[in-house]
Enzyme design. Structure first.
Site, PDB file in Angstrom:
ATOM      1  N   SER A  33     -20.662  -0.441  46.430  1.00 24.52           N
ATOM      2  CA  SER A  33     -20.128  -1.499  46.171  1.00 24.52           C
ATOM      3  C   SER A  33     -20.080  -2.157  47.253  1.00 24.52           C
ATOM      4  O   SER A  33     -20.460  -2.516  48.394  1.00 24.52           O
ATOM      5  CB  SER A  33     -18.835  -1.676  44.917  1.00 24.52           C
ATOM      6  OG  SER A  33     -17.949  -1.383  46.203  1.00 24.52           O
TER       7      SER A  33
ATOM      8  N   ASP B 171     -24.257  -0.390  44.171  1.00 23.69           N
ATOM      9  CA  ASP B 171     -23.407  -0.695  42.540  1.00 23.69           C
ATOM     10  C   ASP B 171     -22.846  -2.455  42.529  1.00 23.69           C
ATOM     11  O   ASP B 171     -22.906  -2.600  43.857  1.00 23.69           O
ATOM     12  CB  ASP B 171     -21.769  -0.488  42.446  1.00 23.69           C
ATOM     13  CG  ASP B 171     -21.351  -0.052  41.285  1.00 23.69           C
ATOM     14  OD1 ASP B 171     -21.656   0.018  40.394  1.00 23.69           O
ATOM     15  OD2 ASP B 171     -19.602  -0.300  41.315  1.00 23.69           O
ATOM     16  N   HIS B 172     -23.101  -2.671  41.481  1.00 17.38           N
ATOM     17  CA  HIS B 172     -23.198  -4.277  41.738  1.00 17.38           C
ATOM     18  C   HIS B 172     -23.777  -5.329  42.531  1.00 17.38           C
ATOM     19  O   HIS B 172     -23.089  -5.612  42.469  1.00 17.38           O
ATOM     20  CB  HIS B 172     -21.589  -4.386  40.897  1.00 17.38           C
ATOM     21  CG  HIS B 172     -21.416  -3.897  39.833  1.00 17.38           C
ATOM     22  ND1 HIS B 172     -21.483  -4.666  38.658  1.00 17.38           N
ATOM     23  CD2 HIS B 172     -19.969  -2.888  39.748  1.00 17.38           C
ATOM     24  CE1 HIS B 172     -20.670  -3.578  38.004  1.00 17.38           C
ATOM     25  NE2 HIS B 172     -20.462  -2.948  38.369  1.00 17.38           N
TER      26      HIS B 172
ATOM     27  N   ASP C 178     -27.004  -7.006  38.882  1.00 12.54           N
ATOM     28  CA  ASP C 178     -26.385  -7.197  38.425  1.00 12.54           C
ATOM     29  C   ASP C 178     -25.862  -8.732  37.185  1.00 12.54           C
ATOM     30  O   ASP C 178     -25.370  -9.478  37.964  1.00 12.54           O
ATOM     31  CB  ASP C 178     -24.558  -6.534  38.641  1.00 12.54           C
ATOM     32  CG  ASP C 178     -23.162  -6.917  37.824  1.00 12.54           C
ATOM     33  OD1 ASP C 178     -24.084  -7.466  36.082  1.00 12.54           O
ATOM     34  OD2 ASP C 178     -22.480  -6.806  37.380  1.00 12.54           O
TER      35      ASP C 178
ATOM     36  N   HIS D   9     -20.713   1.709  32.731  1.00 13.50           N
ATOM     37  CA  HIS D   9     -19.561   1.352  33.867  1.00 13.50           C
ATOM     38  C   HIS D   9     -18.051   1.560  33.572  1.00 13.50           C
ATOM     39  O   HIS D   9     -18.276   1.516  32.204  1.00 13.50           O
ATOM     40  CB  HIS D   9     -19.698  -0.392  34.084  1.00 13.50           C
ATOM     41  CG  HIS D   9     -21.301  -0.169  35.344  1.00 13.50           C
ATOM     42  ND1 HIS D   9     -20.679  -0.126  36.798  1.00 13.50           N
ATOM     43  CD2 HIS D   9     -22.125   0.083  34.435  1.00 13.50           C
ATOM     44  CE1 HIS D   9     -22.152  -0.631  37.275  1.00 13.50           C
ATOM     45  NE2 HIS D   9     -23.189  -0.531  35.785  1.00 13.50           N
TER      46      HIS D   9
ATOM     47  N   SER E  16     -13.217   5.169  33.731  1.00 12.18           N
ATOM     48  CA  SER E  16     -12.241   5.649  33.663  1.00 12.18           C
ATOM     49  C   SER E  16     -11.519   6.088  33.188  1.00 12.18           C
ATOM     50  O   SER E  16     -11.755   5.812  32.348  1.00 12.18           O
ATOM     51  CB  SER E  16     -11.790   5.354  35.414  1.00 12.18           C
ATOM     52  OG  SER E  16     -12.627   5.699  36.456  1.00 12.18           O
TER      53      SER E  16
ATOM     54  N   ASN F 227     -19.320   5.906  35.077  1.00 12.51           N
ATOM     55  CA  ASN F 227     -19.275   5.413  36.417  1.00 12.51           C
ATOM     56  C   ASN F 227     -18.422   5.075  36.397  1.00 12.51           C
ATOM     57  O   ASN F 227     -17.039   4.550  35.378  1.00 12.51           O
ATOM     58  CB  ASN F 227     -20.057   3.862  36.742  1.00 12.51           C
ATOM     59  CG  ASN F 227     -20.780   3.243  37.001  1.00 12.51           C
ATOM     60  OD1 ASN F 227     -22.278   4.255  37.336  1.00 12.51           O
ATOM     61  ND2 ASN F 227     -21.016   2.442  37.519  1.00 12.51           N
ATOM     62  N   ILE F 228     -17.509   6.165  37.152  1.00  9.94           N
ATOM     63  CA  ILE F 228     -16.192   6.835  37.783  1.00  9.94           C
ATOM     64  C   ILE F 228     -15.897   5.861  39.555  1.00  9.94           C
ATOM     65  O   ILE F 228     -15.677   7.211  40.010  1.00  9.94           O
ATOM     66  CB  ILE F 228     -16.032   8.146  37.473  1.00  9.94           C
ATOM     67  CG1 ILE F 228     -16.350   8.379  36.139  1.00  9.94           C
ATOM     68  CG2 ILE F 228     -14.672   8.740  37.737  1.00  9.94           C
ATOM     69  CD1 ILE F 228     -16.469   9.755  35.864  1.00  9.94           C
TER      70      ILE F 228
ATOM     71  N   SER G  50     -12.139   4.178  39.581  1.00  8.00           N
ATOM     72  CA  SER G  50     -10.937   4.312  39.848  1.00  8.00           C
ATOM     73  C   SER G  50     -10.192   5.676  39.033  1.00  8.00           C
ATOM     74  O   SER G  50      -8.861   5.594  40.077  1.00  8.00           O
ATOM     75  CB  SER G  50      -9.891   3.675  38.686  1.00  8.00           C
ATOM     76  OG  SER G  50     -11.190   1.958  38.076  1.00  8.00           O
TER      77      SER G  50
HETATM   78  P1  13P Z   1     -13.887   2.249  36.114  1.00  8.42           P
HETATM   79  O1  13P Z   1     -12.363   0.926  37.323  1.00  8.42           O
HETATM   80  O2  13P Z   1     -13.949   2.701  35.558  1.00  8.42           O
HETATM   81  O3  13P Z   1     -14.322   3.775  37.920  1.00  8.42           O
HETATM   82  O4  13P Z   1     -14.903   1.797  36.514  1.00  8.42           O
HETATM   83  C1  13P Z   1     -16.299   1.706  38.357  1.00  8.42           C
HETATM   84  C2  13P Z   1     -17.630   1.069  37.976  1.00  8.42           C
HETATM   85  O5  13P Z   1     -18.018   1.020  36.449  1.00  8.42           O
HETATM   86  C3  13P Z   1     -18.517   1.064  38.814  1.00  8.42           C
HETATM   87  O6  13P Z   1     -19.442   0.304  39.223  1.00  8.42           O
HETATM   88  O1  G3H Z   2     -16.804  -1.379  39.521  1.00  9.02           O
HETATM   89  C1  G3H Z   2     -16.550  -1.540  40.558  1.00  9.02           C
HETATM   90  C2  G3H Z   2     -16.741  -0.885  41.614  1.00  9.02           C
HETATM   91  O2  G3H Z   2     -14.920  -0.037  41.183  1.00  9.02           O
HETATM   92  C3  G3H Z   2     -15.796  -0.813  42.652  1.00  9.02           C
HETATM   93  O3  G3H Z   2     -14.821  -1.477  43.273  1.00  9.02           O
HETATM   94  O4  G3H Z   2     -15.549  -3.722  44.318  1.00  9.02           O
HETATM   95  O5  G3H Z   2     -13.175  -2.746  44.874  1.00  9.02           O
HETATM   96  O6  G3H Z   2     -14.994  -2.083  45.678  1.00  9.02           O
HETATM   97  P1  G3H Z   2     -15.148  -2.607  44.090  1.00  9.02           P
HETATM   98 ZN    ZN Z   3     -19.195  -1.454  37.363  1.00  5.69          ZN
END
Ligand code: 13P
Ligand code: G3H
Ligand code: ZN
Length: 332
Positions: free
Chosen positions: A56, A94-95, A116, A234, A237, A277-278, A280
């Site tokens: 990320s 990611d994002h 995104d 996404h 978790s 996506n996991i 947390s």
């Molecule tokens: P969680 O916060 O549910 O683990 O989602 C992670 C995520 O979507 C990362 O892009």
């Molecule tokens: O989608 C979000 C992910 O869990 C990444 O989180 O921006 O705190 O690294 P972060």
């Molecule tokens: Zn996400």
């Protein structure tokens, strides 16, 4: 400029097609540090599961983007050392929130990027996504886009409320952008507090919060419009209550943390949802193990003594997700 193929990484195209046909989903785990990466690679290698390593913007800031990329390159070699002859590892942004960020990741050896644009007006999301796709596809890098807004707050990724993806938009969006996969909003959200207590019911036996179900009718309508198109979830978790309990019993304070029940993710994984996506859950596993170790061994001060158990706990969690939830074991 370095191409991901020279680093032993793969893109998501073939991986997603196989996952959809096989009725399973590929795990996309975020990493920010060495212990997380070791645990992910070990879990994937030992279960022979394809895996997506996600970085990320927050991770890039925390750990340095150059270091993370070399760590991913190292992950391929580590996987081989663990006896995984032909590792199926994706390095994914990611994002991503701008063309420039996505371009720099493509140029730097990522095999997949997410743009995104979900917070933008529809036409702007299309224009930005299309620009990223046109660039990335020149290098055979696959692109994930997002349509619909997830609720929840996760550091840099936030949205006050959820707006489900509109099934009537998905054909137009995927055709005009050329994206390879689509992240949708059907009720998942980022972080460890996915639902407010007032959105949940209470289990009469355990007294725990039971979250509202995901909008599978919206997923079905999307799949009907785009048969066989790779869908991404996404915010998936499940916020294991065992970890929340350990954290709270050993000095932490995570009241009413609640996630997506694993049965619902199992159901989603059998459909065209091919990437889950996991992040947390891994944070919770790490925190629970560290808090427990500190409580049991106040004399420890060597980080290996508490990061080691944290790494073992994360590996256990990743294997559980792969084998018991997503069904991606023995698919690589
Ligand atoms: P969680 O916060 O549910 O683990 O989602 C992670 C995520 O979507 C990362 O892009
Ligand atoms: O989608 C979000 C992910 O869990 C990444 O989180 O921006 O705190 O690294 P972060
Ligand atoms: Zn996400």
């Amino acid at each position: 400029m370095v191409n991901y193929k020279d680093l032993g990484l793969v893109n998501t195209r073939e991986m997603f097609a196989k996952a959809i046909n096989g009725g399973y989903a590929i795990p996309a785990f975020n990493f920010n540090n060495m212990e997380q990466l070791q645990a992910i690679v070990k879990a994937a290698a030992e279960t022979k599961s394809p895996v997506i390593l996600q970085v990320s913007s927050g991770a890039r800031k925390y750990a340095n983007q150059t270091l993370l990329r070399y760590m991913a390159e190292g992950a391929v070699q580590y996987a081989k050392e663990l006896g995984w002859e032909n590792p199926q590892i994706v390095l994914h942004l990611d994002h991503g929130n701008s063309f420039e960020l996505c371009k720099s990741c493509v140029d730097f050896g990522f095999s997949s990027v997410m743009i995104d644009g979900s917070a933008l007006p529809y036409e702007e999301n299309i224009a930005l996504t299309k620009q990223v796709v046109e660039y990335a596809h020149q290098f055979d890098v696959t692109v994930e886009a997002e349509l619909g807004v997830l609720a929840g707050v996760e550091d840099e990724v936030s949205a006050e409320e959820s707006h489900y993806t509109k099934p009537e938009e998905v054909i137009d969006f995927s055709t005009r952008t050329g994206c390879d996969s689509l992240a949708i909003s059907i009720g998942t959200s980022h972080g460890a507090y996915k639902f407010k207590p007032e959105q949940c019911t209470k289990d009469p036996v355990t007294g725990r919060l039971v979250p509202p179900p995901l909008a599978f009718d919206v997923l079905d309508a999307i799949m009907e419009k785009l048969p066989g198109f790779p869908i991404v979830l996404h915010g998936s978790s499940s916020v294991p209550q065992e970890y929340v309990d350990i954290i709270n019993a050993h000095g932490g304070n995570l009241p009413n943390a609640v996630g997506i029940p694993e049965e619902q993710l199992r159901k989603a994984a059998k459909s065209a949802v091919c990437k889950i996506n996991i992040d947390s859950d891994s944070r919770l596993a790490m925190t629970a193990a560290i808090r427990l170790t500190f409580d049991e061994h106040p004399e420890y001060f060597d980080p290996r003594k508490y990061l080691g158990p944290a790494r073992d706990e994360m590996e256990k969690l990743y294997k559980h997700k792969i084998v018991e939830v997503l069904g991606s074991d023995n698919k690589a």
